[in-house]
Design an enzyme around this catalytic site. Structure first.
Site, short mmCIF file in Angstrom:
data_model
loop_
_atom_site.label_atom_id
_atom_site.label_comp_id
_atom_site.label_asym_id
_atom_site.label_seq_id
_atom_site.Cartn_x
_atom_site.Cartn_y
_atom_site.Cartn_z
CG HIS A 135 -12.39 -36.71 28.01
ND1 HIS A 135 -11.76 -35.81 28.84
CD2 HIS A 135 -13.14 -35.97 27.15
CE1 HIS A 135 -12.13 -34.58 28.50
NE2 HIS A 135 -12.95 -34.64 27.47
CG ASP A 172 -11.13 -30.75 23.96
OD1 ASP A 172 -11.69 -31.21 22.96
OD2 ASP A 172 -11.72 -30.59 25.06
CG ASP A 265 -14.09 -28.63 23.18
OD1 ASP A 265 -12.89 -28.29 23.07
OD2 ASP A 265 -14.45 -29.73 23.64
CE1 TYR A 305 -18.25 -32.52 20.81
CE2 TYR A 305 -17.32 -30.94 22.36
CZ TYR A 305 -17.37 -32.21 21.82
OH TYR A 305 -16.51 -33.18 22.29
C1 X5A Z 1 -13.87 -34.76 23.59
C2 X5A Z 1 -14.76 -33.87 24.38
C3 X5A Z 1 -16.41 -33.66 26.12
C4 X5A Z 1 -17.26 -34.45 27.05
C5 X5A Z 1 -18.23 -33.57 27.82
C6 X5A Z 1 -19.06 -34.35 28.77
N1 X5A Z 1 -15.53 -34.45 25.32
N2 X5A Z 1 -19.96 -33.51 29.49
O1 X5A Z 1 -14.84 -32.69 24.12
ZN ZN Z 2 -13.61 -31.15 24.73
#
Ligand code: X5A
Ligand code: ZN
Length: 704
Positions: A135, A172, A265, A305
């Site tokens: 991101h 992802d 995720d 996560y």
């Molecule tokens: C790397 C990644 C997720 C950010 C989520 C913010 N970032 N709500 O999975």
């Molecule tokens: Zn992510």
């Protein structure tokens, strides 16, 4: 040449220092739990361990502005209150005094991995890092990401190693908008991302995450977005996305390196993604990528996560990188309507830029408003939403734990590749680690199986058959993953016939036969739905059916690829066979590299259980298959020719006939005249339930 694992303990130091629920999930345990599981499984020990180094500021400057790097450098000296204030300037970001060090290690790990693979020190590898990167943007941290690890590695591969074509696969569950912005006008980097989108209602809520964003300027067609408009996407949806979107473009692009923005995720149980793909799916996705770029696959951790799901999924990916067979995929392999709609939209958006998508049936492209009512997401925060989310989490936890139990009972076979040669081929030098199959079924038993076949009467054929029978047994009892056997030229058809019967006799409930060249389906088994017969370049079937498919042999690489990606693999993944038999019969006309590619890609749907039958005295072919199956060398196809119009027509025709029954073939939603999605025709397949098979081979129960 092995698999590199790049890591540094210091990357576990950064953590959230204040109350900020949105960022809690990006915690140090993500790395420690994953590494521990890799060690428990004995996978870490099999990798080439590299300690991550810090990226230099010049290397960070490949992607980020000096001013932004200076801001992050400055965080080392800040107190908690100041860190919190600075973090608040970005979306979903937290800084820690160690963040600068950790983020430089994360970028450095990606660079080291790419260096190791591009200098030949490793075949492929994984960098286990945090903070994640996809991101982050030229002048901004975003979504837990500080420096864009994958983008820096891609730019480095271009500048330091002189690469011209790099594929980035971002699996992802979030859109890696940072990577997209950095390369949107760069035709040397093909960026593919799938992501939870829900018509723009999911973070980061960007218009440019949709399928119609295809890149800018010279980069037109080099940004590929596959937005998921519903949660709950599973194995069938992910595999369909690879077969029908990513891989056709990737082969046409012909990358020199594959970078994976490997976020997990997108796996089952994840609190961000709410998707349903099981950990083994990532072994399959990895295997599918390994046929590109000569197998040079560098994965860099992004999100993920749910600690259990993350650790298992990473193990699956590492297993695949090491060359182990992938466990069979669980669940019914039928992509959902919403996934098909997304696949259809991205194919339509990309068709102007990619010949492999042209002249195909695109169907009417649906505007977002044509979405079926059940496709509308619940509004986050409402009571119904919270209830649904809780139920879904519970369901995911149950599915995951039963799945893990099954995986534990299912170790990879001790022998990955076995080759049974006849006396005509003994001079062949095989890659080290490949087993020379000498064992044979007892002579009397072999003779009994051979009796109906005149072609198996001579001594040479009988000796070869004994070895084949033994190899089928070893594959089905889990001792050997895949095998190659040579048979005297005139005995291939008869040997295949016996191998099929032996497989059925041992209780294999679904057997996929890919017969290339002049080979006929045994007439007395023509109605047996346990056998899916796929003939390539042989005679048209007298009575084509769902279980008997014939396609002409494509003449050029492009045609072969459309055939494999658009027909063979969707059928194979939909059928979920217990054993795959690939026979290269008389006049098969397949080049060695094409044969190797076919056999290699068929490892996935059969849980690694592939037996290839080739004619003796083709040492180069046997060698190519052995090296491919053993994971030593991916067949390199080079720049890909365009499929001939005849090949395209033949495929289109076949797919249209078969699509209602084999749903993995679909690349568009099926709708009736009133525009409703057609949810009928769930296919039915023979159940697997034989006492002669180990219980795990029977796989999960299907629900129809
Ligand atoms: C790397 C990644 C997720 C950010 C989520 C913010 N970032 N709500 O999975
Ligand atoms: Zn992510």
């Amino acid at each position: 040449m092995g698999t590199a694992l790049v890591y540094h303990e210091d990357m576990t130091v950064a953590r959230l220092l204040w109350d900020y629920p949105e960022c809690e999930i990006e915690c140090p345990e993500r790395l420690t739990a994953t590494l521990k599981r890799l060690q428990q499984r004995g996978l870490e020990q099999r990798c080439l361990r590299l300690e991550a180094r810090e990226a230099s500021e010049a290397e960070l400057g490949l992607v980020h502005s000096p001013e932004y790097v200076a801001v992050v450098r400055g965080t080392q000296a800040l107190g908690t209150g100041e860190l919190q204030a600075l973090s608040g300037q970005y979306d979903s970001v937290y800084f820690h005094p160690s963040t600068f060090h950790c983020a430089r290690l994360a970028a450095g790990a990606a660079l080291q991995l790419v260096d190791a693979v591009l200098t030949g020190a490793a075949r492929n590898g994984l960098a286990l890092v945090r903070p994640p990167g996809h991101h982050s943007q030229r002048t901004a941290a975003n979504g837990f990401c500080v420096f864009n690890n994958v983008a820096i590695a891609a730019e480095h591969a271009k500048q330091k190693h002189g690469l011209h074509r790099i594929l980035i696969v971002d699996w992802d569950v979030h859109h890696g908008q940072g990577i997209q912005y950095i390369f949107e006008d760069d035709p040397s980097v093909l960026y593919f991302s799938w992501h939870r989108y829900e018509h723009g209602r999911f973070w980061p809520f960007l218009r440019e995450s949709d399928a119609d964003e295809v890149g800018r300027g010279r980069g037109h067609g080099f940004t590929v977005n596959l937005p998921w408009n519903q949660v709950g996407m599973g194995n069938a949806d992910y595999v369909a996305a690879f077969l029908h979107v990513l891989l056709p473009l990737a082969f046409e692009f012909d990358p020199e390196l594959v970078l994976v923005a490997a976020g997990f995720d997108s796996a089952i149980g994840d609190p961000e993604g709410h998707m349903r793909a099981t950990p083994e799916c990532f072994a399959h996705l990895t295997q599918l990528l390994q046929v590109l770029a000569g197998g040079r696959v560098c994965a860099v951790l992004e999100g993920g996560y749910h600690l259990e799901s993350l650790a298992e999924s990473v193990c699956m990916m590492v297993q695949a990188l090491l060359g182990d067979p992938a466990p069979p995929l669980s669940g019914t392999m039928v992509p959902c309507e919403s996934a098909l709609e997304s696949i259809q939209r991205v194919r339509a958006a990309q068709a102007p830029y990619w010949t492999s998508l042209q002249h195909q049936d695109m169907g009417p492209v649906l505007s977002p408003s044509a979405c079926s009512p059940e496709g509308r997401p619940l509004l986050p925060g409402g009571p119904a939403y919270m209830e649904a989310a809780a139920a879904e989490a519970a369901e995911a936890a149950v599915a995951l734990s039963s799945l893990l139990d099954r995986l534990r009972l299912q170790p990879p076979p001790p022998v990955r590749t076995a080759v049974a040669l006849t006396s005509a081929d003994t001079a062949l030098v095989l890659p080290s680690g490949v087993l020379h199959q000498e064992g044979s079924a007892p002579r009397e038993e072999t003779e009994a199986w051979a009796r109906p076949h005149a072609a198996l009467a001579q001594d040479g054929a009988l000796t070869a058959l004994g070895k084949v029978l033994n190899l089928v047994d070893r594959i089905l009892d889990g001792q050997v993953s895949s095998g190659i056997t040579a048979t005297p030229a005139l005995a291939t058809a008869a040997t295949l016939d016996v191998a099929i019967r032996r497989g059925l006799h041992l209780g294999a409930q679904r057997l996929l036969c890919v017969a290339v060249g002049q080979l006929e389906r045994p007439p007395d088994l023509s109605d047996d739905r346990r056998i899916l017969w796929l003939s390539i370049g042989g005679q048209e079937a007298a009575a084509p059916s769902m279980f008997h498919v014939s396609v002409p042999l494509p003449q050029v690489t492009g045609g072969l690829l459309s055939c494999v990606l658009g027909l063979v693999l969707p059928l194979a993944y939909g059928f979920q066979p217990h054993l795959v038999l690939v026979a290269l019969g008389p006049a098969h006309g397949l080049q060695d590299t094409h044969g190797a590619l076919l056999v290699l890609m068929l490892r996935g749907p059969g849980g690694g259980r592939v037996l290839a039958l080739v004619q003796e005295s083709k040492p180069q072919l046997v060698g190519a298959l052995a090296r491919a199956l053993h994971g030593e060398a991916a067949p390199s196809l080079g720049p890909c020719s365009v499929a001939s119009p005849e090949d395209v027509q033949a495929l289109k025709h076949l797919r249209r006939q078969l699509e209602p029954k084999w749903r993995m073939l679909q690349v568009a939603v099926t709708r009736d005249r009133r525009g409703n999605a057609d949810l009928s025709t769930r296919r039915t397949l023979p159940e697997a339930s034989s006492p002669r098979l180990p219980s795990w081979l029977a796989g999960p129960r299907r629900t129809h």
